[in-house]
Design a protein around this motif. Structure first.
Motif, PDB file in Angstrom:
ATOM      1  N   LYS A   1       0.836  -1.216   0.000  1.00 30.64           N
ATOM      2  CA  LYS A   1       0.000   0.000   0.000  1.00 30.64           C
ATOM      3  C   LYS A   1       0.874   1.271   0.000  1.00 30.64           C
ATOM      4  CE  LYS A   1      -3.491  -2.640   2.401  1.00 30.64           C
ATOM      5  NZ  LYS A   1      -4.814  -2.625   2.973  1.00 30.64           N
TER       6      LYS A   1
ATOM      7  N   HIS B   1      -8.384  -3.550  -6.497  1.00 20.88           N
ATOM      8  CA  HIS B   1      -8.310  -3.604  -5.029  1.00 20.88           C
ATOM      9  C   HIS B   1      -9.436  -2.754  -4.450  1.00 20.88           C
ATOM     10  CE1 HIS B   1      -6.942  -3.004  -0.922  1.00 20.88           C
ATOM     11  NE2 HIS B   1      -6.277  -4.138  -1.079  1.00 20.88           N
TER      12      HIS B   1
ATOM     13  N   GLU C   1     -11.233 -10.753  -1.495  1.00 23.85           N
ATOM     14  CA  GLU C   1     -10.935  -9.964  -0.301  1.00 23.85           C
ATOM     15  C   GLU C   1     -12.210  -9.276   0.184  1.00 23.85           C
ATOM     16  OE1 GLU C   1      -6.563  -8.701  -0.135  1.00 23.85           O
ATOM     17  OE2 GLU C   1      -7.543  -7.288  -1.459  1.00 23.85           O
TER      18      GLU C   1
ATOM     19  N   ILE D   1     -10.593  -6.164   5.362  1.00 23.38           N
ATOM     20  CA  ILE D   1      -9.295  -5.572   5.004  1.00 23.38           C
ATOM     21  C   ILE D   1      -8.859  -4.560   6.059  1.00 23.38           C
ATOM     22  CG2 ILE D   1      -8.067  -4.175   3.301  1.00 23.38           C
ATOM     23  CD1 ILE D   1      -9.642  -5.567   1.159  1.00 23.38           C
ATOM     24  N   GLY D   2      -7.752  -4.845   6.684  1.00 24.92           N
ATOM     25  CA  GLY D   2      -7.156  -3.927   7.660  1.00 24.92           C
ATOM     26  C   GLY D   2      -7.955  -3.788   8.948  1.00 24.92           C
TER      27      GLY D   2
ATOM     28  N   SER E   1      -7.003  -9.300   6.499  1.00 24.12           N
ATOM     29  CA  SER E   1      -6.531  -9.564   7.857  1.00 24.12           C
ATOM     30  C   SER E   1      -5.872 -10.937   8.036  1.00 24.12           C
ATOM     31  CB  SER E   1      -7.673  -9.374   8.861  1.00 24.12           C
ATOM     32  OG  SER E   1      -8.047  -8.003   8.893  1.00 24.12           O
TER      33      SER E   1
ATOM     34  N   GLY F   1      -1.822  -7.547   3.516  1.00 25.03           N
ATOM     35  CA  GLY F   1      -1.526  -6.119   3.616  1.00 25.03           C
ATOM     36  C   GLY F   1      -0.676  -5.832   4.840  1.00 25.03           C
ATOM     37  N   SER F   2      -1.336  -5.327   5.897  1.00 22.37           N
ATOM     38  CA  SER F   2      -0.608  -4.866   7.091  1.00 22.37           C
ATOM     39  C   SER F   2       0.445  -5.839   7.608  1.00 22.37           C
ATOM     40  CB  SER F   2      -1.585  -4.562   8.229  1.00 22.37           C
ATOM     41  OG  SER F   2      -2.905  -4.588   7.809  1.00 22.37           O
TER      42      SER F   2
HETATM   43  C1  PEP Z   1      -5.073  -5.871   1.328  1.00 25.04           C
HETATM   44  O1  PEP Z   1      -4.988  -4.648   1.373  1.00 25.04           O
HETATM   45  O2  PEP Z   1      -5.084  -6.441   0.232  1.00 25.04           O
HETATM   46  C2  PEP Z   1      -5.177  -6.613   2.582  1.00 25.04           C
HETATM   47  C3  PEP Z   1      -5.488  -7.858   2.520  1.00 25.04           C
HETATM   48  O3  PEP Z   1      -4.930  -5.901   3.729  1.00 25.04           O
HETATM   49  P1  PEP Z   1      -4.861  -6.491   5.229  1.00 25.04           P
HETATM   50  O4  PEP Z   1      -4.050  -7.756   5.174  1.00 25.04           O
HETATM   51  O5  PEP Z   1      -4.223  -5.429   6.027  1.00 25.04           O
HETATM   52  O6  PEP Z   1      -6.270  -6.771   5.643  1.00 25.04           O
END
Ligand code: PEP
Length: 233
Positions: A8, A88, A157, A162-163, A193, A214-215
């Motif tokens: 990101k 996304h 997703e 997400i996040g 997540s 992501g994170s």
């Molecule tokens: C993403 O942004 O594609 C994602 C899966 O983020 P996170 O793992 O932070 O939920």
């Protein structure tokens, strides 16, 4: 399996360079044969020779031109980048990209033979509206997309995961993946997540061909643990 990191708007070019080298050394030292993708921020893109595949989080469907703030194919070619993330949820919902725009982007980069990680997923209200509405919503995100494209990877997703630290149950992930596999035989990643403490059980599910993280991927050590889980399955 395919293990992908969406960095990101994090990690500068210098930090990304260190991060990718950490992954490379881990993969070499542990004989990793999984496909590892990393999507850095646009200004952190760089030429890379190694096992890790570097992809763009976004690019406009053009070689070059008057599209202020965007980059095009020429900019990706400069760094030999042949992989792109499209659809996304942050681009759909925060940047307002429509399905029509995403299809244009998809077709342009497909023409160029890019590996495309195409994201789909429902917001919370669609999930709460029941399975039929949820699957209709996700189904609309497949409209105009060549689901038989040979270099396609799909990432499911759920937007609400997400996040947020929230995830669907393992049973739910498996059930949705099983349904989505009927729409396309492309490898199907789960994202939302995924962390070190749940990656293994997600990767072990049927019809899950990998993860998009992501994170938790911001820490090379954590991401390497997830790569190792995939390797050990
Ligand atoms: C993403 O942004 O594609 C994602 C899966 O983020 P996170 O793992 O932070 O939920």
């Amino acid at each position: 399996m395919i293990i992908a990191a969406n960095l990101k708007t994090n990690l500068t070019r210098a930090e990304t360079g260190v991060y990718v080298e950490e992954l490379e050394s881990y993969m070499k030292a542990h004989d990793i044969s999984q496909e590892v993708l990393v999507f850095p921020a646009t200004s952190s893109l760089n030429e890379h020779n190694g096992e890790v595949i570097i992809g763009a989080q976004n690019a406009y469907p053009t070689n070059s031109g008057a599209f202020t703030g965007e980059i095009g194919l020429d900019h990706l070619n400069e760094f030999s980048i042949k992989t792109i993330l499209i659809g996304h949820s942050e681009r759909r919902h925060i940047l307002g990209e429509t399905q029509v725009e995403l299809v244009k982007k998809f077709n342009f980069y497909k023409e160029q033979g890019f590996k495309i990680v195409y994201c789909v997923g429902e917001p919370l209200e669609k999930r709460e509206a029941g399975k039929t509405q949820m699957m209709e919503y996700i189904g609309a995100q497949y409209e105009g997309i060549d689901t038989a494209y040979e270099n396609l990877i799909i990432a499911y997703e759920p937007v609400w995961a997400i996040g947020t630290g929230l995830t669907p149950t393992l049973e739910d992930i498996q059930a949705i993946h099983t349904d989505l596999k009927e729409k396309s035989h492309a490898p199907l990643l789960y994202g939302g997540s995924v962390k070190v403490n749940n990656a293994k059980e997600v990767l072990e599910l049927q019809n899950v061909d990998g993860i998009l993280v992501g994170s938790a991927a911001l820490y090379a050590e954590h991401f390497c643990s997830m790569i190792q889980f995939a390797q050990d399955i």
